[in-house]
Enzyme design. Structure first.
Site, PDB file in Angstrom:
ATOM      1  N   ARG A   1      -9.980  -6.772  19.849  1.00  0.00           N
ATOM      2  CA  ARG A   1      -8.587  -6.623  20.300  1.00  0.00           C
ATOM      3  C   ARG A   1      -8.514  -6.427  21.800  1.00  0.00           C
ATOM      4  NH1 ARG A   1      -5.839  -2.875  15.640  1.00  0.00           N
ATOM      5  NH2 ARG A   1      -6.997  -3.785  13.905  1.00  0.00           N
TER       6      ARG A   1
ATOM      7  N   SER B   1       0.031  -6.084  19.698  1.00  0.00           N
ATOM      8  CA  SER B   1      -0.189  -7.272  18.858  1.00  0.00           C
ATOM      9  C   SER B   1       1.172  -7.883  18.584  1.00  0.00           C
ATOM     10  CB  SER B   1      -0.871  -6.909  17.534  1.00  0.00           C
ATOM     11  OG  SER B   1       0.081  -6.358  16.626  1.00  0.00           O
TER      12      SER B   1
ATOM     13  N   GLU C   1      -7.035  -3.785  23.977  1.00  0.00           N
ATOM     14  CA  GLU C   1      -6.435  -2.447  23.950  1.00  0.00           C
ATOM     15  C   GLU C   1      -7.250  -1.553  24.869  1.00  0.00           C
ATOM     16  OE1 GLU C   1      -6.845  -1.120  19.845  1.00  0.00           O
ATOM     17  OE2 GLU C   1      -9.024  -1.200  19.937  1.00  0.00           O
TER      18      GLU C   1
ATOM     19  N   ASP D   1      12.066 -13.468  -2.243  1.00  0.00           N
ATOM     20  CA  ASP D   1      11.816 -13.465  -0.803  1.00  0.00           C
ATOM     21  C   ASP D   1      13.041 -12.912  -0.067  1.00  0.00           C
ATOM     22  OD1 ASP D   1      11.125 -13.905   1.760  1.00  0.00           O
ATOM     23  OD2 ASP D   1      10.867 -16.085   1.577  1.00  0.00           O
TER      24      ASP D   1
ATOM     25  N   ASN E   1      -9.803   3.984   6.075  1.00  0.00           N
ATOM     26  CA  ASN E   1     -10.173   3.404   4.782  1.00  0.00           C
ATOM     27  C   ASN E   1     -11.382   2.482   4.932  1.00  0.00           C
ATOM     28  OD1 ASN E   1      -7.982   4.783   3.810  1.00  0.00           O
ATOM     29  ND2 ASN E   1      -6.694   2.980   3.464  1.00  0.00           N
ATOM     30  N   ARG E   2     -11.405   1.720   6.024  1.00  0.00           N
ATOM     31  CA  ARG E   2     -12.527   0.819   6.274  1.00  0.00           C
ATOM     32  C   ARG E   2     -13.826   1.600   6.469  1.00  0.00           C
ATOM     33  NH1 ARG E   2     -12.716  -4.060   8.205  1.00  0.00           N
ATOM     34  NH2 ARG E   2     -13.611  -3.743  10.276  1.00  0.00           N
TER      35      ARG E   2
ATOM     36  N   LYS F   1       7.961  -5.198  15.351  1.00  0.00           N
ATOM     37  CA  LYS F   1       8.580  -3.892  15.044  1.00  0.00           C
ATOM     38  C   LYS F   1       9.415  -3.394  16.224  1.00  0.00           C
ATOM     39  CE  LYS F   1       6.385  -2.847  10.973  1.00  0.00           C
ATOM     40  NZ  LYS F   1       6.645  -1.964   9.854  1.00  0.00           N
TER      41      LYS F   1
ATOM     42  N   ASN G   1       7.970 -10.127  -2.610  1.00  0.00           N
ATOM     43  CA  ASN G   1       7.663 -11.534  -2.928  1.00  0.00           C
ATOM     44  C   ASN G   1       6.150 -11.768  -2.980  1.00  0.00           C
ATOM     45  OD1 ASN G   1       7.052 -11.313  -0.256  1.00  0.00           O
ATOM     46  ND2 ASN G   1       7.874 -13.307   0.338  1.00  0.00           N
TER      47      ASN G   1
ATOM     48  N   TYR H   1       0.849  -1.212   0.000  1.00  0.00           N
ATOM     49  CA  TYR H   1       0.000   0.000   0.000  1.00  0.00           C
ATOM     50  C   TYR H   1       0.878   1.253   0.000  1.00  0.00           C
ATOM     51  CZ  TYR H   1      -3.315   3.388   2.133  1.00  0.00           C
ATOM     52  OH  TYR H   1      -4.079   4.478   2.429  1.00  0.00           O
TER      53      TYR H   1
ATOM     54  N   GLN I   1       5.225   5.130  12.518  1.00  0.00           N
ATOM     55  CA  GLN I   1       4.084   5.656  11.770  1.00  0.00           C
ATOM     56  C   GLN I   1       2.755   5.230  12.378  1.00  0.00           C
ATOM     57  OE1 GLN I   1       3.526   6.234   7.144  1.00  0.00           O
ATOM     58  NE2 GLN I   1       3.204   4.113   7.673  1.00  0.00           N
TER      59      GLN I   1
ATOM     60  N   HIS J   1       2.937  -5.755  15.963  1.00  0.00           N
ATOM     61  CA  HIS J   1       3.573  -4.551  16.509  1.00  0.00           C
ATOM     62  C   HIS J   1       4.831  -4.923  17.308  1.00  0.00           C
ATOM     63  CE1 HIS J   1      -0.542  -2.820  15.770  1.00  0.00           C
ATOM     64  NE2 HIS J   1       0.162  -1.762  15.444  1.00  0.00           N
TER      65      HIS J   1
ATOM     66  N   THR K   1       6.389   1.583  13.769  1.00  0.00           N
ATOM     67  CA  THR K   1       4.978   1.911  13.985  1.00  0.00           C
ATOM     68  C   THR K   1       4.794   2.612  15.332  1.00  0.00           C
ATOM     69  OG1 THR K   1       2.781   0.977  14.376  1.00  0.00           O
ATOM     70  CG2 THR K   1       4.619  -0.480  14.769  1.00  0.00           C
TER      71      THR K   1
HETATM   72  N1  USQ Z   1     -10.619   0.077  14.803  1.00  0.00           N
HETATM   73  C1  USQ Z   1     -11.991   0.203  14.982  1.00  0.00           C
HETATM   74  N2  USQ Z   1     -12.795  -0.292  14.001  1.00  0.00           N
HETATM   75  C2  USQ Z   1     -12.328  -0.897  12.875  1.00  0.00           C
HETATM   76  C3  USQ Z   1     -10.927  -1.013  12.706  1.00  0.00           C
HETATM   77  C4  USQ Z   1     -10.103  -0.529  13.688  1.00  0.00           C
HETATM   78  O1  USQ Z   1     -12.449   0.736  15.974  1.00  0.00           O
HETATM   79  O2  USQ Z   1     -13.124  -1.315  12.048  1.00  0.00           O
HETATM   80  C5  USQ Z   1      -9.703   0.623  15.821  1.00  0.00           C
HETATM   81  C6  USQ Z   1      -8.706  -0.390  16.362  1.00  0.00           C
HETATM   82  O3  USQ Z   1      -9.272  -1.127  17.424  1.00  0.00           O
HETATM   83  C7  USQ Z   1      -7.552   0.522  16.763  1.00  0.00           C
HETATM   84  C8  USQ Z   1      -7.606   1.671  15.768  1.00  0.00           C
HETATM   85  O4  USQ Z   1      -8.912   1.628  15.199  1.00  0.00           O
HETATM   86  O5  USQ Z   1      -7.752   1.030  18.050  1.00  0.00           O
HETATM   87  C9  USQ Z   1      -6.580   1.577  14.642  1.00  0.00           C
HETATM   88  O6  USQ Z   1      -6.726   0.340  14.011  1.00  0.00           O
HETATM   89  P1  USQ Z   1      -6.122   0.042  12.549  1.00  0.00           P
HETATM   90  O7  USQ Z   1      -6.616  -1.300  12.129  1.00  0.00           O
HETATM   91  O8  USQ Z   1      -6.366   1.179  11.642  1.00  0.00           O
HETATM   92  O9  USQ Z   1      -4.553   0.037  12.859  1.00  0.00           O
HETATM   93  P2  USQ Z   1      -3.574  -1.093  13.388  1.00  0.00           P
HETATM   94  O10 USQ Z   1      -4.145  -2.455  13.427  1.00  0.00           O
HETATM   95  O11 USQ Z   1      -2.967  -0.583  14.658  1.00  0.00           O
HETATM   96  O12 USQ Z   1      -2.469  -1.138  12.266  1.00  0.00           O
HETATM   97  C10 USQ Z   1      -2.306  -0.158  11.263  1.00  0.00           C
HETATM   98  C11 USQ Z   1      -1.441  -0.768  10.165  1.00  0.00           C
HETATM   99  C12 USQ Z   1      -0.098  -1.120  10.761  1.00  0.00           C
HETATM  100  C13 USQ Z   1       0.514   0.123  11.389  1.00  0.00           C
HETATM  101  C14 USQ Z   1      -0.427   0.703  12.430  1.00  0.00           C
HETATM  102  C15 USQ Z   1       0.021   2.008  13.040  1.00  0.00           C
HETATM  103  O13 USQ Z   1      -2.088  -1.906   9.620  1.00  0.00           O
HETATM  104  O14 USQ Z   1       0.727  -1.687   9.749  1.00  0.00           O
HETATM  105  O15 USQ Z   1       1.725  -0.213  11.988  1.00  0.00           O
HETATM  106  O16 USQ Z   1      -1.677   0.989  11.793  1.00  0.00           O
HETATM  107  S1  USQ Z   1      -0.480   2.150  14.733  1.00  0.00           S
HETATM  108  O17 USQ Z   1      -1.912   1.886  14.845  1.00  0.00           O
HETATM  109  O18 USQ Z   1      -0.156   3.484  15.189  1.00  0.00           O
HETATM  110  O19 USQ Z   1       0.245   1.148  15.484  1.00  0.00           O
END
Ligand code: USQ
Length: 382
Positions: free
Chosen positions: A326, A179, A328, A74, A240-241, A185, A32, A11, A208, A182, A144
């Site tokens: 999750r 997780s 959290e 790979d 995005n979701r 990382k 890969n 992405y 990030q 995470h 992250t």
């Molecule tokens: N969340 C919702 N509803 C959803 C999806 C997520 O409430 O439908 C919440 C999650 O519980 C979380 C927050 O939104 O508290 C962020 O979730 P996320 O899925 O957008 O992010 P995350 O799983 O933490 O991972 C994403 C990327 C990852 C990156 C990370 C940055 O996939 O590669 O490292 O964002 S961070 O979140 O700052 O760790």
């Protein structure tokens, strides 16, 4: 500069490659297709199908005259990584080549092991490839914000000065990831720090937050050049979701209380940050850490913003809290510092209603491809 982008199919990887090439750098990408494979295996394909890297590189060259060299293989294979670095002789390696999904890493033993081995092996191979074949090369590693977790104190940019029993020293900021993904990382950062302080590597670790967006100047040149845009529970990030859910008429899936706060940024700003870090490299023997985000929101605030943007476009957006899959904190203090990249020159593209409306418009064009069964969380931390 000669810039090698690992995870170039991702992405972030593909838009980054085009951004560097457009800016006049000499670019190669490696991948890969692990994410594509996992997406297929877990029924989590992106909203808009993307051509292979070679096909995208050909299209990009036809439109801009700029070449992007493609390596498919790979990077957990040390021979392959060593040969590639020896051959390409990069000035900078941008390392995105990791299994990036937190939910996938929590699915079971096989997925946890795959994430653990892939992510650590690739980082380890990259470090050694640089030491053996390109010792001056600057490694720009994507970390992250999730490495820090949600501590009850301000989050500094990577380091913390601690005074203990009358003496002071500087340490990596404490880490508490939520997780296994995470956590890999966190381990990457420790590994890099060991090799930086022992062998004088130059490294920038970018912490990030979740990224959103689908538009960059190069991605907008042609539909075949767009990023792989996920909205599923495995690879889709929350903004995005929510936008896809708004278009599909599915109530926005706020996990639990929705007070979870994270630091977000626009895809365009990821490109700016990575390029700024590359064009202003870390010194030899320096592990430089930046927090890569431009604004913080709770999940509830995000849902409200998406509802507001959706309303202006005639969508009837609903919001519905569901059981949080999750582990959290759903209410917590969150105050990260993020001034380093601004000082380097980052000009943030904030999450305005216009930005969200533009994304909604693009998603509407693909409304028929939305698979509703990919929206609800299929992986639980328990
Ligand atoms: N969340 C919702 N509803 C959803 C999806 C997520 O409430 O439908 C919440 C999650 O519980 C979380 C927050 O939104 O508290 C962020 O979730 P996320 O899925 O957008 O992010 P995350 O799983 O933490 O991972 C994403 C990327 C990852 C990156 C990370 C940055 O996939 O590669 O490292 O964002 S961070 O979140 O700052 O760790």
């Amino acid at each position: 500069m000669r810039v090698l982008i690992l995870g170039g199919d991702g992405y972030l990887g593909w838009p980054t490659a085009m951004d560097f090439a457009a800016a006049g750098h000499d670019v190669a990408v490696a991948d890969n297709y692990l994410r594509r494979l996992i997406a297929e295996k877990t029924d989590s394909e992106a909203l808009i199908p993307t051509p292979t890297l070679s096909a995208r590189a050909r299209r990009f060259e036809a439109l801009t005259g700029k070449k992007i060299k493609v390596f498919i293989g790979d990077l957990a294979d040390s021979d392959l990584t060593f040969n590639m670095v020896r051959q390409f002789q990069p000035d900078t390696i941008v390392h995105y080549a990791e299994q990036p999904s937190a939910p996938y890493s929590m699915r079971g033993f096989a997925e946890a092991r795959e994430t653990f081995q892939n992510n650590l092996d690739v980082t380890f191979n990259v470090i050694w490839a640089v030491m053996e074949h390109a010792p001056e090369c600057h490694i720009v590693k994507l970390g992250t914000m999730g490495e820090y977790g949600t501590p009850d104190i301000d989050i500094e940019e990577g380091w913390l000065e601690i005074e203990h029993k009358g003496r002071k020293d500087k340490f990596l900021f404490p880490r508490a990831a939520g997780s296994l993904y995470h956590t890999t990382k966190v381990l990457d950062t420790d590994l890099l720090w060991f090799y930086v302080r022992t062998y004088g590597l130059r490294v920038t670790d970018l912490m990030q937050g979740p990224v959103y967006g689908m538009s960059t100047p190069e991605a907008d040149l042609d539909p075949a050049l767009g990023p792989n845009f996920h909205y599923d529970d495995i690879f889709g990030t929350v903004v995005n979701r929510f936008l896809v859910q708004a278009v599909a008429g599915i109530p926005l899936t706020v996990y639990g209380g929705g007070g979870q706060t994270r630091g977000y940024l626009n895809l365009r700003d990821t490109l700016q940050c990575v390029r700024l870090a590359t064009e202003h490299p870390a010194a030899k023997g320096e592990l430089r850490i930046y927090n890569q985000l431009t604004e913080t929101f709770t999940v509830n605030e995000l849902a409200e913003r998406v509802r507001r943007a959706g309303d202006t476009m005639g969508l009837k957006v609903q919001i519905k809290s569901i059981t949080n899959p999750r582990k959290e904190k759903e209410e917590h203090y969150y105050n990260p510092t993020f001034s380093g990249l601004i000082e380097l020159g980052l000009k943030p593209n904030y999450m305005t209603d216009e930005v969200l409306a533009d994304m909604i418009e693009r998603i509407i064009a693909h409304k028929n491809a939305i698979a509703a069964e990919r929206i609800m969380p299929r992986v639980s931390w328990n």
